[in-house]
Design a protein around this motif. Structure first.
Motif, short mmCIF file in Angstrom:
data_model
loop_
_atom_site.label_atom_id
_atom_site.label_comp_id
_atom_site.label_asym_id
_atom_site.label_seq_id
_atom_site.Cartn_x
_atom_site.Cartn_y
_atom_site.Cartn_z
N ALA A 76 3.61 24.73 7.54
CA ALA A 76 4.66 25.40 8.53
C ALA A 76 4.27 25.45 9.73
CB ALA A 76 4.78 26.87 7.87
N PHE A 77 2.99 25.71 9.76
CA PHE A 77 2.26 25.94 11.28
C PHE A 77 2.52 24.46 12.14
CE2 PHE A 77 -1.30 26.13 14.09
CZ PHE A 77 -0.81 27.21 14.93
N ALA A 78 1.83 23.43 11.32
CA ALA A 78 1.95 22.29 12.06
C ALA A 78 3.32 21.86 12.41
CB ALA A 78 1.25 21.38 11.04
N THR A 79 4.38 21.82 11.45
CA THR A 79 5.61 21.50 11.59
C THR A 79 6.34 22.36 12.80
OG1 THR A 79 5.89 21.14 9.26
CG2 THR A 79 7.80 21.58 10.63
N GLY A 80 6.20 23.61 12.62
CA GLY A 80 6.38 24.63 13.85
C GLY A 80 5.80 24.15 15.26
N LEU A 81 4.58 23.65 15.32
CA LEU A 81 4.14 23.14 16.65
C LEU A 81 4.83 21.77 17.02
CD1 LEU A 81 0.13 23.56 16.38
CD2 LEU A 81 1.60 24.96 17.67
N GLY A 82 5.12 21.27 16.10
CA GLY A 82 5.71 19.73 16.46
C GLY A 82 7.17 20.31 17.09
N LEU A 83 7.91 21.08 16.53
CA LEU A 83 9.15 21.48 16.71
C LEU A 83 9.09 22.09 18.23
CD1 LEU A 83 10.63 23.14 13.74
CD2 LEU A 83 11.42 20.99 14.71
N LEU A 84 8.25 23.13 18.49
CA LEU A 84 8.00 23.61 19.77
C LEU A 84 7.69 22.63 20.75
CD1 LEU A 84 6.08 27.02 18.94
CD2 LEU A 84 8.47 26.70 19.53
N ALA A 85 6.81 21.59 20.43
CA ALA A 85 6.49 20.70 21.52
C ALA A 85 7.57 19.75 21.91
CB ALA A 85 5.23 19.94 20.95
N GLY A 86 8.26 19.23 20.93
CA GLY A 86 9.54 18.55 21.11
C GLY A 86 10.54 19.40 22.07
N LEU A 97 14.11 16.24 17.30
CA LEU A 97 13.03 17.74 17.04
C LEU A 97 12.65 17.74 15.52
CD1 LEU A 97 14.68 20.71 18.96
CD2 LEU A 97 12.33 19.18 19.55
N ALA A 98 13.68 17.45 14.79
CA ALA A 98 13.59 17.16 13.33
C ALA A 98 12.53 16.47 12.97
CB ALA A 98 14.79 17.33 12.42
N ILE A 99 12.94 15.12 13.39
CA ILE A 99 11.63 14.05 12.90
C ILE A 99 10.32 14.50 13.70
CG2 ILE A 99 11.01 11.63 13.65
CD1 ILE A 99 13.21 11.82 11.45
N GLY A 100 10.23 14.90 14.87
CA GLY A 100 9.00 15.35 15.53
C GLY A 100 8.17 16.27 14.59
N GLY A 101 8.85 17.32 14.13
CA GLY A 101 8.43 18.51 13.36
C GLY A 101 7.85 17.85 12.20
N MET A 102 8.64 17.08 11.31
CA MET A 102 8.42 16.26 9.99
C MET A 102 7.11 15.41 10.28
SD MET A 102 10.80 14.41 7.50
CE MET A 102 10.62 14.80 5.85
N SER A 219 5.88 10.32 28.75
CA SER A 219 6.10 11.28 27.72
C SER A 219 5.85 10.64 26.10
CB SER A 219 7.49 11.85 27.70
OG SER A 219 8.52 10.69 27.75
N ARG A 220 6.29 9.50 26.00
CA ARG A 220 6.32 8.78 24.70
C ARG A 220 4.81 8.91 24.17
NH1 ARG A 220 9.74 9.61 20.94
NH2 ARG A 220 11.33 8.85 22.08
N ARG A 221 4.07 8.26 25.05
CA ARG A 221 2.49 8.25 24.67
C ARG A 221 1.85 9.66 24.22
NH1 ARG A 221 2.14 3.52 27.82
NH2 ARG A 221 1.31 4.71 29.83
N ALA A 222 2.29 10.50 25.27
CA ALA A 222 1.57 11.87 25.07
C ALA A 222 2.33 12.67 23.79
CB ALA A 222 2.25 12.71 26.33
N GLU A 223 3.56 12.41 23.63
CA GLU A 223 4.38 13.04 22.27
C GLU A 223 3.64 12.54 21.02
OE1 GLU A 223 8.71 14.18 20.68
OE2 GLU A 223 8.26 12.41 22.11
N LEU A 229 -2.53 14.65 16.73
CA LEU A 229 -3.41 15.48 16.97
C LEU A 229 -3.27 16.79 15.85
CD1 LEU A 229 -5.89 16.74 18.39
CD2 LEU A 229 -4.49 17.91 20.02
N VAL A 230 -1.77 17.20 16.14
CA VAL A 230 -1.48 18.20 15.36
C VAL A 230 -1.67 17.69 13.70
CG1 VAL A 230 0.49 19.85 14.37
CG2 VAL A 230 -0.03 19.36 16.99
N LYS A 231 -1.10 16.57 13.41
CA LYS A 231 -1.08 16.31 12.03
C LYS A 231 -2.77 16.08 11.47
CE LYS A 231 0.02 15.27 8.19
NZ LYS A 231 -1.17 16.16 7.95
N THR A 232 -3.24 15.67 12.14
CA THR A 232 -4.93 15.30 11.50
C THR A 232 -5.78 16.31 11.76
OG1 THR A 232 -5.43 13.96 13.39
CG2 THR A 232 -4.34 12.72 11.58
N LEU A 233 -5.57 17.12 12.76
CA LEU A 233 -6.56 18.05 13.11
C LEU A 233 -6.15 19.58 12.79
CD1 LEU A 233 -9.67 18.57 14.16
CD2 LEU A 233 -8.78 18.52 16.15
N VAL A 234 -4.97 19.97 13.49
CA VAL A 234 -4.50 21.24 13.57
C VAL A 234 -4.11 21.81 12.21
CG1 VAL A 234 -2.82 23.00 14.37
CG2 VAL A 234 -4.08 21.19 16.08
N GLN A 235 -3.13 20.84 11.60
CA GLN A 235 -2.81 21.24 10.25
C GLN A 235 -3.96 21.57 9.16
OE1 GLN A 235 0.06 18.42 8.36
NE2 GLN A 235 0.32 19.74 6.49
#
Length: 308
Positions: A76-86, A97-102, A219-223, A229-235
């Protein structure tokens, strides 16, 4: 070096089949519509068969435990960060946004989680619980957004009838709850179809790498970088914090939760993005780069928590 062998054995088929897909795309062997056709086959035929059998054979109460609570919190935390970033950093539309959070929180639990769990943990039973959580809760929410037909009561109630993934999930849950078993011949047919899902999705992913359009300079490379980073470290860090400091799980359960949380983005995310035409390049690159990075992060987790 203890964690290197199981990781390589788990990752090797992923890279091999993706490479086969790239060569197929480069050669033009299957024609210009190969990626689209293979992706539709996975979404509409192979994946529903696999999901139905997996859920039908798994008791639904399996995911109700402390370890799953910690894993769900990290997801939930990682997905939420992905949504907020998007939303606030990259200004994406709802479907993107949905794909980014997923992509930021949906782990490759089956075809990579099983070999890694078996060789690092000696037990892959946690896989079924993770699959149930992602299929019964995360996937319907994402597909409801991607469906794009409104959020009214009628649209939500009829969504499973219009979406083969959700229909298979619902039927599998009913079969699990009632103890229903398919006839042997039909069961074997579903197994054959379901078994084609993962390799076909990886081949389609590889085809998409040939002549892919260049990413936006900034933007795309940064995204993609932030998503990986969120997927492999933050989650896994979020899951660790909940498991260790809130739930006080014992060492083996702690390792299990963190290891599964650190698995890379599942190729299912790419399949969904390709089917709905939303965030395809982000999903593709997130799957590839998180798979590469996770070889290092999974090794560190296995070494550090496994030693403890």
């Amino acid at each position: 070096m203890h964690a290197l062998h199981p990781l390589l054995s788990g990752f090797a088929p992923i890279w091999a089949l993706t490479g086969v897909g790239y060569l197929v795309g480069r050669s033009g062997l299957l024609g210009p519509q190969a990626e689209a056709v293979l992706s539709r086959f996975v979404f509409h035929v192979a994946m529903p068969a696999a999901l139905f059998l997996m859920i039908a054979r798994t008791p639904l109460e399996r995911f109700a435990n402390a370890s799953m609570l910690a894993f769900a919190a990290g997801t939930a935390f990682a997905t939420g960060l992905g949504l907020l970033a998007g939303q606030f950093l990259f200004h994406r539309k709802p479907g993107e946004l949905a794909i980014g959070g997923m992509a930021a929180g949906y782990v490759n639990s089956a075809n990579l989680g099983i070999p890694v769990a078996m060789q690092v943990l000696g037990d892959a039973s946690f896989v079924a619980a993770v699959v149930l959580l992602q299929i019964l809760f995360v996937t319907p929410a994402v597909l409801a957004v991607l469906d794009g037909r409104g959020a009214g009561l009628r649209a939500l109630l009829t969504l499973p009838l219009r979406n083969p993934i959700l229909l298979a999930t619902a039927l599998g849950a009913v079969a699990s709850a009632t103890g229903l078993h398919l006839p042997a011949e039909l069961n074997h047919s579903c197994e054959l179809l379901g078994g084609a899902g993962v390799p076909t999705a990886l081949v389609a992913l590889g085809i998409s790498l040939h002549n892919r359009p260049p990413a936006d300079a900034g933007s795309r490379r940064a995204e993609v970088g932030l998503t990986v980073l969120v997927k492999t470290l933050v989650q896994p860090l979020a899951a660790y914090a909940v498991a260790a400091f809130v739930l006080h799980l014992p060492p083996h359960q702690l390792l299990t939760v963190v290891l599964f949380s650190a698995l890379p983005t599942a190729q299912n995310v790419y399949v969904y993005s390709r089917e709905y035409g939303q965030g395809t390049s982000l999903a593709r690159d997130a799957v590839l780069w998180s798979t590469l990075v996770s070889m290092a992060t999974l090794s560190v987790i296995s070494w550090s928590l496994g030693s403890a």
